[in-house]
Design a protein around this motif. Sequence first.
Motif, mmCIF file in Angstrom:
data_model
loop_
_atom_site.group_PDB
_atom_site.id
_atom_site.type_symbol
_atom_site.label_atom_id
_atom_site.label_comp_id
_atom_site.label_asym_id
_atom_site.label_seq_id
_atom_site.Cartn_x
_atom_site.Cartn_y
_atom_site.Cartn_z
ATOM 1 N N VAL A 122 51.975 52.236 33.674
ATOM 2 C CA VAL A 122 51.678 53.649 33.454
ATOM 3 C C VAL A 122 50.774 54.234 34.533
ATOM 4 C CG1 VAL A 122 50.557 55.248 31.854
ATOM 5 C CG2 VAL A 122 52.056 53.476 30.976
ATOM 6 N N VAL A 123 49.793 53.468 34.971
ATOM 7 C CA VAL A 123 48.800 53.983 35.917
ATOM 8 C C VAL A 123 49.467 54.251 37.257
ATOM 9 C CG1 VAL A 123 46.701 53.387 37.169
ATOM 10 C CG2 VAL A 123 46.893 52.866 34.748
ATOM 11 N N ARG A 124 49.203 55.418 37.828
ATOM 12 C CA ARG A 124 49.843 55.832 39.077
ATOM 13 C C ARG A 124 49.071 55.442 40.343
ATOM 14 N NH1 ARG A 124 54.954 57.441 38.876
ATOM 15 N NH2 ARG A 124 54.481 58.446 40.819
ATOM 16 N N PRO A 125 47.750 55.684 40.430
ATOM 17 C CA PRO A 125 47.060 55.407 41.703
ATOM 18 C C PRO A 125 47.052 53.907 42.033
ATOM 19 C CG PRO A 125 45.672 56.734 40.249
ATOM 20 C CD PRO A 125 46.852 56.293 39.449
ATOM 21 N N LEU A 126 47.250 53.636 43.303
ATOM 22 C CA LEU A 126 47.290 52.256 43.755
ATOM 23 C C LEU A 126 45.954 51.561 43.555
ATOM 24 C CD1 LEU A 126 48.960 50.043 45.063
ATOM 25 C CD2 LEU A 126 48.214 50.910 47.284
ATOM 26 N N TRP A 127 44.851 52.270 43.782
ATOM 27 C CA TRP A 127 43.541 51.657 43.613
ATOM 28 C C TRP A 127 43.305 51.234 42.161
ATOM 29 C CZ3 TRP A 127 40.055 53.679 40.228
ATOM 30 C CH2 TRP A 127 40.232 55.007 39.837
ATOM 31 N N ALA A 128 43.829 51.990 41.210
ATOM 32 C CA ALA A 128 43.667 51.634 39.800
ATOM 33 C C ALA A 128 44.519 50.411 39.454
ATOM 34 C CB ALA A 128 44.032 52.809 38.913
ATOM 35 N N LYS A 129 45.727 50.342 40.021
ATOM 36 C CA LYS A 129 46.569 49.165 39.796
ATOM 37 C C LYS A 129 45.924 47.921 40.394
ATOM 38 C CE LYS A 129 51.057 51.273 39.281
ATOM 39 N NZ LYS A 129 52.470 51.182 39.546
ATOM 40 N N LEU A 130 45.312 48.053 41.569
ATOM 41 C CA LEU A 130 44.611 46.922 42.175
ATOM 42 C C LEU A 130 43.422 46.488 41.331
ATOM 43 C CD1 LEU A 130 44.662 47.828 45.968
ATOM 44 C CD2 LEU A 130 45.814 45.926 44.844
ATOM 45 N N LEU A 131 42.724 47.455 40.748
ATOM 46 C CA LEU A 131 41.591 47.132 39.896
ATOM 47 C C LEU A 131 42.042 46.385 38.643
ATOM 48 C CD1 LEU A 131 38.537 47.538 39.718
ATOM 49 C CD2 LEU A 131 38.983 49.607 38.408
ATOM 50 N N ILE A 132 43.142 46.829 38.035
ATOM 51 C CA ILE A 132 43.692 46.138 36.863
ATOM 52 C C ILE A 132 44.137 44.730 37.245
ATOM 53 C CG2 ILE A 132 45.574 46.162 35.181
ATOM 54 C CD1 ILE A 132 45.416 49.274 35.390
ATOM 55 N N ALA A 133 44.798 44.606 38.398
ATOM 56 C CA ALA A 133 45.242 43.287 38.855
ATOM 57 C C ALA A 133 44.042 42.374 39.101
ATOM 58 C CB ALA A 133 46.086 43.420 40.118
ATOM 59 N N LEU A 134 42.975 42.902 39.668
ATOM 60 C CA LEU A 134 41.791 42.085 39.926
ATOM 61 C C LEU A 134 41.125 41.630 38.634
ATOM 62 C CD1 LEU A 134 40.189 43.803 43.036
ATOM 63 C CD2 LEU A 134 41.379 41.609 42.906
ATOM 64 N N VAL A 135 41.216 42.440 37.577
ATOM 65 C CA VAL A 135 40.675 42.026 36.283
ATOM 66 C C VAL A 135 41.433 40.802 35.772
ATOM 67 C CG1 VAL A 135 40.486 42.732 33.859
ATOM 68 C CG2 VAL A 135 39.752 44.273 35.661
ATOM 69 N N PHE A 136 42.750 40.738 36.025
ATOM 70 C CA PHE A 136 43.535 39.578 35.618
ATOM 71 C C PHE A 136 43.353 38.398 36.574
ATOM 72 C CE2 PHE A 136 45.560 42.435 32.754
ATOM 73 C CZ PHE A 136 46.087 41.637 31.762
ATOM 74 N N VAL A 137 43.085 38.676 37.843
ATOM 75 C CA VAL A 137 43.000 37.616 38.847
ATOM 76 C C VAL A 137 41.640 36.912 38.824
ATOM 77 C CG1 VAL A 137 42.984 37.205 41.341
ATOM 78 C CG2 VAL A 137 44.768 38.593 40.322
ATOM 79 N N ALA A 138 40.571 37.615 38.496
ATOM 80 C CA ALA A 138 39.233 37.020 38.542
ATOM 81 C C ALA A 138 39.098 35.771 37.657
ATOM 82 C CB ALA A 138 38.182 38.068 38.178
ATOM 83 N N PRO A 139 39.535 35.799 36.393
ATOM 84 C CA PRO A 139 39.452 34.555 35.612
ATOM 85 C C PRO A 139 40.346 33.447 36.170
ATOM 86 C CG PRO A 139 39.750 36.431 34.165
ATOM 87 C CD PRO A 139 39.947 36.915 35.561
ATOM 88 N N ALA A 140 41.463 33.816 36.787
ATOM 89 C CA ALA A 140 42.345 32.813 37.388
ATOM 90 C C ALA A 140 41.656 32.136 38.572
ATOM 91 C CB ALA A 140 43.654 33.456 37.829
ATOM 92 N N VAL A 141 40.906 32.901 39.352
ATOM 93 C CA VAL A 141 40.171 32.331 40.489
ATOM 94 C C VAL A 141 39.112 31.351 39.986
ATOM 95 C CG1 VAL A 141 38.546 32.894 42.340
ATOM 96 C CG2 VAL A 141 40.613 34.250 42.038
ATOM 97 N N ILE A 142 38.410 31.726 38.934
ATOM 98 C CA ILE A 142 37.386 30.837 38.374
ATOM 99 C C ILE A 142 38.028 29.562 37.830
ATOM 100 C CG2 ILE A 142 35.658 30.626 36.543
ATOM 101 C CD1 ILE A 142 35.155 33.667 36.950
ATOM 102 N N ALA A 143 39.141 29.714 37.129
ATOM 103 C CA ALA A 143 39.845 28.542 36.604
ATOM 104 C C ALA A 143 40.362 27.662 37.743
ATOM 105 C CB ALA A 143 41.003 28.981 35.717
ATOM 106 N N GLY A 144 40.866 28.278 38.814
ATOM 107 C CA GLY A 144 41.332 27.519 39.974
ATOM 108 C C GLY A 144 40.210 26.758 40.654
ATOM 109 N N TYR A 145 39.043 27.379 40.748
ATOM 110 C CA TYR A 145 37.897 26.700 41.349
ATOM 111 C C TYR A 145 37.531 25.457 40.543
ATOM 112 C CZ TYR A 145 33.182 25.654 42.900
ATOM 113 O OH TYR A 145 32.075 25.011 43.368
ATOM 114 N N HIS A 146 37.410 25.627 39.241
ATOM 115 C CA HIS A 146 36.975 24.498 38.414
ATOM 116 C C HIS A 146 38.036 23.410 38.307
ATOM 117 C CE1 HIS A 146 33.084 26.018 37.298
ATOM 118 N NE2 HIS A 146 33.617 27.198 37.071
ATOM 119 N N ALA A 147 39.306 23.799 38.287
ATOM 120 C CA ALA A 147 40.367 22.786 38.253
ATOM 121 C C ALA A 147 40.397 21.988 39.551
ATOM 122 C CB ALA A 147 41.718 23.460 38.020
#
Length: 146
Positions: free
Chosen positions: A71-96
């Motif tokens: 739904v969100v149109r601006p690219l910066w908002a889509k990147l922000l939403i994607a980063l919210v999903f990516v941040a826990p993945a980065v932490i999990a990748g570090y610890h794994a």
Amino acid sequence: MIFLGIVLSIAAIGFFCWLLFTLAVFALPFFAGVTVGAWAYHTGAGWLGAIVIGVIGAGLTLGIGQLLLMVVRPLWAKLLIALVFVAPAVIAGYHATHGIVKHTMPSETWQVVFSVIGAVAVGVTAFMRVAGMAATSPSSQSLARA
């Protein structure tokens, strides 16, 4: 016999790396589901109610994230939403990665270096998958042509 052990160890590491890369996108919904489930359990829902509430919370988190990406149109908002999903993945990748390399190399400096490299690899993979979720939504131009 030693050769079989080595081959099985490599296969197990490959399987767990594949599992980590595949499930990295779902780190945020999983975390949200566990948190909501633990909250439900501590408020007296029981273990079955906590599991049901946790699964619903995880599903809502993933669904809301995908809906926002569509739904969100601006690219910066889509990147922000994607980063919210990516941040826990980065932490999990570090610890794994750190869990694997601490058994294979004695130097703590190199353990951290390889853990950061693993975190970046998992983060890039998760970002590409989240971006793929956003790309599967129909664009307004394709709807206008139909």
